[in-house]
Design a protein around this motif. Structure first.
Motif, PDB file in Angstrom:
ATOM      1  N   GLN A  97      -0.043  11.412  -1.629  1.00  0.00           N
ATOM      2  CA  GLN A  97      -1.149  11.942  -2.411  1.00  0.00           C
ATOM      3  C   GLN A  97      -2.449  11.889  -1.620  1.00  0.00           C
ATOM      4  O   GLN A  97      -3.234  12.855  -1.609  1.00  0.00           O
ATOM      5  CB  GLN A  97      -1.299  11.135  -3.709  1.00  0.00           C
TER       6      GLN A  97
ATOM      7  N   VAL B   4       5.641  12.919  -6.001  1.00  0.00           N
ATOM      8  CA  VAL B   4       4.452  12.439  -6.701  1.00  0.00           C
ATOM      9  C   VAL B   4       4.702  12.381  -8.200  1.00  0.00           C
ATOM     10  O   VAL B   4       4.321  11.412  -8.869  1.00  0.00           O
ATOM     11  CB  VAL B   4       3.244  13.336  -6.378  1.00  0.00           C
TER      12      VAL B   4
ATOM     13  N   SER C 121       4.475   7.525  -2.706  1.00  0.00           N
ATOM     14  CA  SER C 121       3.716   8.703  -3.153  1.00  0.00           C
ATOM     15  C   SER C 121       2.216   8.522  -2.957  1.00  0.00           C
ATOM     16  O   SER C 121       1.481   9.510  -2.901  1.00  0.00           O
ATOM     17  CB  SER C 121       4.003   8.987  -4.631  1.00  0.00           C
TER      18      SER C 121
END
Length: 1023
Positions: free
Chosen positions: A325, A291, A321
């Motif tokens: 997330q 991330v 990512s």
């Protein structure tokens, strides 16, 4: 319990320690590496070797097989696979679990070094590497504009260096760019006129493009280094390079060739949303946070766009990512929802905000402590470790509930706050420790399970274990301390929540009546239990099995294969037709990235000019009406009739590189026979319900023209095979002579013949071969031509030819489909010497289930051993263990009702249940024994124990079950992976708790009767 007394009497010290833990936990949480799944340790090594312009058969015989033979003796190798295709070889070595891969790689390098001398001269240097799933890029970034050459230069000069300076970035590669090249286009007639051959031109260009240091001279008190500078400084220098003719005359390169400053022929095209683009793929360092890397790149894109020309734009194509997330956020949200539900349940039962705070504090402190332990054990923060926290959320308060209730019982007897806290916690601390231990020991065998199951779920086991250990420490330290300060008026019967107390009294009354009935109908109760277990097991065929549930990541792949040998332009035309049909899905497609002739999203050994690979990123699941699987099926149907191409559409939603769901490995001595068998297998399994897009690895043969040299005829003219081969290669392929450097860039200086002299069969037939005497003769004078079809890729496993048939699975579970496929394969008559094996996820599932079944057996044994130590008795633990078989009823019914198959997460849930469900039985049996020791009759003791322990059993069970409800509902992105685990525990624990309250008292009474009979017989014998 000195620790309890100290914590109660020194609250300031406890508070300071808790504050330090919270601070350290926050730091640890920020430092944890965030990823979607735990790192999978695959003991795989790869040897990649190039063999320029060689056919797959040559690559197999001259490169792949020698390397296979060399590395086969390396210790620890389980399987060797090789892929031989035009111009390249890849040998894959799979080692047994536990192998020291670093040492194995050293052994492989040693074997390869010994084999290099036996490889062909044109074979490249073998590249030995460790296979790592983390080597896939974390982001793909597209650079769009009008001029491809300018885009390539911007990418190489500005963007790649900038990205590689960002934190966590390992490397950046460029696809779809144009590589500058200096081409020396030869004029064959002038070469013949001046008597110059291509080899002399190569030598002249090489020798004229060199700089070197040749010593030093003195000048005063300084030494000057002497450097002879002879590198090309301009295109004109290349054109004016001097050549010597056979007659001794001097000419220049420009007299026999045209020097062009141009670009290499493009072997691939990349399109982003239909626009030609240069694509940059970004790899992160192994220990970097995915991330954070993606965030750094995204911020960098905004900064770079500000400095780019107005007609050039840099955009994110694929960002892995984002799903990570969203998945992490959804798990965190589920943890918060589960925590809120647990607090509400506590408030409902305890009738006191202060008492709820005392217990509720154990949840955040246990979670924060877990982050510290995860950090120091090197685990990542992923959906499985966070899922473990979510699953253990309800269990975190169990110990605190038991301790608090016993402290309150002393308060009701008139003891002071401090004395109540110390006595209440001290008396039940051993039981609480034993109860938590039974839950923890079930995870010990998981740590020793090998393979993917261990890599994925050892972190989950650690997360749950850390959380339970932390909650136990809090229960015997912080809870007594807070109770001594906050519970002066807590939990007093002031009439609040009276409706709930009245409801509990009603439940107790009903339970007491049912308990009386089962004690009076013991045989019926036991028989009913066995029938319930048998009925639940009968649901097995309707439930099925799968490896790991795939998350709806919203990525799908379209592979387009045109006829073998098709040109890049022809494939582009097919891609345009596909793009037109995809326009109907514009509202669901966020990004459309296609690589024509390249390696596509996953890279790999690359494609050919007859292939194109689409990677489609869909909008988030919450923003579309259909799942990825449904969209895949619709697109596949719409593209099925595109003429001139074979198109395969598949989902990329697993989040892990687990291979194809079904992979049938055909083995035998002949590639041709295996190819025919593979086609037969594809046809046969296509009729199996659930099999989707079955395909064979045997691609349609590439049309090729074989040149057969007549050795006798060639010898008459003084020619050898090597001389003829070299001249043909020079005519129809290019040859790099040297390098040209300009403004810090280095490019190839390549010799080649004009396009119109090396494109048709007639060009080959009319080609002139030069003999050692200088005579020119037609190529067909010393050769024959034979047109045929050659293989694209040749596969081998364990030094034997192999062919693979792969298939996706839709609308059915993997286990059922594999069973039907095996039935179909059993009816195929394979020739002698040929066999098949089922691989892919099906094999991984079978291996993992076998490992986990063994872990379950050991877990049950460890739970029994812990209880035997706790009770100092073998009989009572045996009674308690009767709560385990009843768990099967809840598990099977739960999976059937929710409609999900048995999978590795569900199996992990069953193992966890082995340690959870016995806790209620321990409480019940222990209290029955305590009551009987007071002189109460067995029947009354059972009734009293059941009704008095109903409240804490309901409390602990409800907090555990309700905290997992958000996970069981699969709320949010990526929650599908934890859903089977949550469903298994919710239904298993819920149903088991009912059986615990009813069946365990019956079993207790039956064993007690049996014991009394045995004791009575012994007394009679003695008498």
């Amino acid at each position: 319990m000195k620790l309890i007394s100290t914590s109660v009497k020194r609250p300031v010290g406890v508070i300071m320690i808790v504050a330090a833990i919270i601070a350290l936990g926050i730091i640890s949480m920020r430092s944890l590496v965030i990823d979607l799944f735990p790192e999978i340790d695959l003991p795989i090594a790869v040897v990649a070797t190039s063999y320029q312009d060689a056919a797959p058969q040559e690559v197999e015989n001259l490169v792949s097989r020698p390397i296979e033979s060399a590395v086969s003796t390396v210790e620890g190798i389980e399987t060797i696979q090789s892929q031989s295709q035009s111009g390249s070889s890849m040998v894959i070595m799979m080692f047994s679990n536990g192998t020291d891969l670093d040492q194995a790689l050293l052994d492989v390098r040693e074997k390869i070094d010994q084999t290099k001398g036996f490889l062909p001269d044109r074979a490249g240097e073998p590249n030995i590497m460790r296979f790592n799933p983390d080597q896939l890029p974390v982001m793909w970034v597209g650079l769009t504009g009008k001029d491809s050459a300018a885009l390539t230069q911007i990418a190489d000069d500005q963007i790649v260096p900038y990205f590689e300076r960002q934190g966590g970035v390992a490397s950046v590669s460029v696809e779809g760019g144009k590589d500058r090249e200096i081409q020396v286009v030869l004029d064959q007639s002038k070469l013949q006129q001046y008597g110059v051959n291509t080899q002399s031109i190569v030598q002249a260009l090489n020798s004229s493009n060199q700089s070197a240091s040749v010593g030093t001279v003195e000048k005063g008190n300084k030494d000057l280094q002497i450097r002879v500078k002879g590198e090309f400084e301009s295109i004109g220098d290349i054109e004016r390079t001097i050549l010597q003719t056979e007659a001794g005359a001097t000419i220049h390169v420009e007299d026999v060739a045209e020097v062009q400053d141009t670009f290499k022929d493009s072997s691939s095209v990349t399109l982003v949303n239909g626009t030609p683009s240069v694509v940059l793929s970004i790899l992160k360092k192994t220990d970097s946070n995915t991330v954070d890397v993606a965030t750094n790149i995204t911020h960098g894109i905004a900064e770079l766009n500000a400095g780019l020309p107005s007609d050039v734009n840099l955009d994110v194509i694929i960002d892995t990512s984002q799903f990570i997330q969203m998945s992490i956020d959804s798990v965190v949200k589920n943890i918060l929802i589960g925590g809120a539900i647990s607090i509400f349940v506590l408030l409902l039962f305890l009738k006191s905000f202060r008492a709820t705070i005392v217990i509720g504090l154990s949840i955040p402190i246990a979670i924060i402590s877990t982050f510290i332990l995860l950090y120091f054990t090197g685990e990542t923060l992923n959906i499985l470790t966070l899922g473990g926290l979510a699953l253990g959320l309800g269990m975190m308060v169990d110990s605190s509930i038991v301790i608090l209730e016993h402290i309150y019982s002393y308060r009701k007897r008139g003891y002071g706050l401090v004395d109540s806290a110390i006595k209440g916690a001290s008396e039940l601390a051993p039981a609480v420790i034993a109860s938590t231990t039974t839950t923890l020991v079930v995870f010990l065998p998981i740590v020793y399970v090998e393979g993917i199951a261990s890599d994925l779920f050892t972190p989950l086991a650690l997360a749950v274990s850390f959380a339970l250990i932390a909650s136990l420490v809090i229960a015997i330290t912080l809870v007594p301390m807070l109770s001594s300060k906050l519970l002066s008026k807590a939990m007093e019967d002031s009439g609040r929540r009276y409706w709930f107390d009245r409801f509990l009294d009603w439940v107790k009354g009903k339970y007491r009546s049912v308990l009386k009935w089962v004690l009076n109908h013991r045989k019926t109760t036991v028989a009913g239990t066995f029938l319930a277990i048998a009925g639940s097991l009968a649901l097995t065929p309707f439930i099925g099995a799968e490896f790991i549930p795939s998350a709806d990541q919203g990525q799908l792949e379209i592979r387009v294969e045109t006829d073998a040998g098709s040109s890049l332009i022809h494939t582009e035309g097919i891609v345009e037709q596909v793009n037109e049909r995809l326009q109907g899905y514009e509202k669901d497609i966020e990004t459309n990235y296609v690589s024509i002739g390249g390696g596509g999203f996953g890279g790999g050994m690359g494609g050919g000019s007859n292939s194109a690979t689409y990677t489609l990123q869909l909008v988030p699941a919450s923003d579309r009406d259909k799942t990825t699987t449904e969209i895949v099926q619709n697109i596949d149907k719409d593209l099925s009739d595109v003429p001139g191409a074979e198109i395969t559409v598949s989902s990329m939603d697993s989040g892990m590189s687990m291979g194809d769901p079904i992979q049938i490995q055909l083995n035998g001595p002949e590639h041709a026979v295996l190819t025919d068998l593979a086609e037969q297998v594809v046809a046969e399994i296509s009729s199996v319900n659930g099999v989707y897009n079955p395909e064979s690895a045997a691609s349609e043969g590439v049309p090729q023209l074989n040149i057969i040299i007549d050795d006798d005829q060639a010898a008459m003219y003084g020619l050898t095979q090597e001389q003829i081969l070299g001249q043909i290669q020079m005519q129809f392929t290019s040859q790099v002579a040297t390098q040209f450097r300009e403004a810090g860039h280095e490019m190839d200086v390549t010799l080649l013949y004009p396009e119109n002299k090396r494109s048709t069969i007639s060009d080959l037939q009319d080609m002139k071969i030069q003999t050692p005497t200088g005579t020119l003769l037609p190529l067909e004078e010393v050769t024959d031509f034979q047109e045929m079809s050659g293989p694209v890729t040749l596969l081998r496993q364990n030094q034997q030819p192999q062919m693979n048939v792969t298939s996706d699975v839709v609308e059915r579970d993997l286990g059922s489909v594999v069973s039907d496929v095996e039935d179909v394969l059993a009816d195929i008559n394979l020739p002698e010497g040929y066999s098949y094996e089922i691989g892919g996820q099906a094999q991984d599932m079978a291996d993992s289930f076998a490992d986990l079944a063994l872990a379950l057996v050991f877990s049950i044994f460890l739970v029994y051993a812990v209880m035997a130590i706790q009770f100092e008795n073998f009989l009572f633990p045996l009674i308690i263990m009767f709560s385990l078989p009843a768990t099967i009823v809840g598990v099977m019914v739960g999976l059937f009702v929710v409609g999900i198959p048995l999978s590795i997460p569900a199996f992990i849930g069953i193992i966890m249940l082995a340690g959870i469900v016995v806790n209620n039985s321990i409480v019940l049996v222990d209290y029955i024994n305590i009551t009987r020791r007071k002189g109460v009759d067995r029947y009354e003791a059972i009734l009293e124990a059941g009704t008095s322990r109903l409240r804490p059993i309901l409390m602990t069970t409800l907090t555990t079950i309700l905290a997992m409800v958000p996970l069981a509902m699969a709320l949010g992105e990526g929650a599908e992976t934890q859903q089977p685990l949550a469903v298994t525990i919710i239904f298993g624990l819920g149903v088991s708790s009912i059986f615990t309250l009813l069946l365990i008292p019956v079993v207790y009474s039956l064993f007690d009767d049996l014991t009394q009979k045995i004791v009575g017989r012994r007394k009679k014998k003695k008498a």
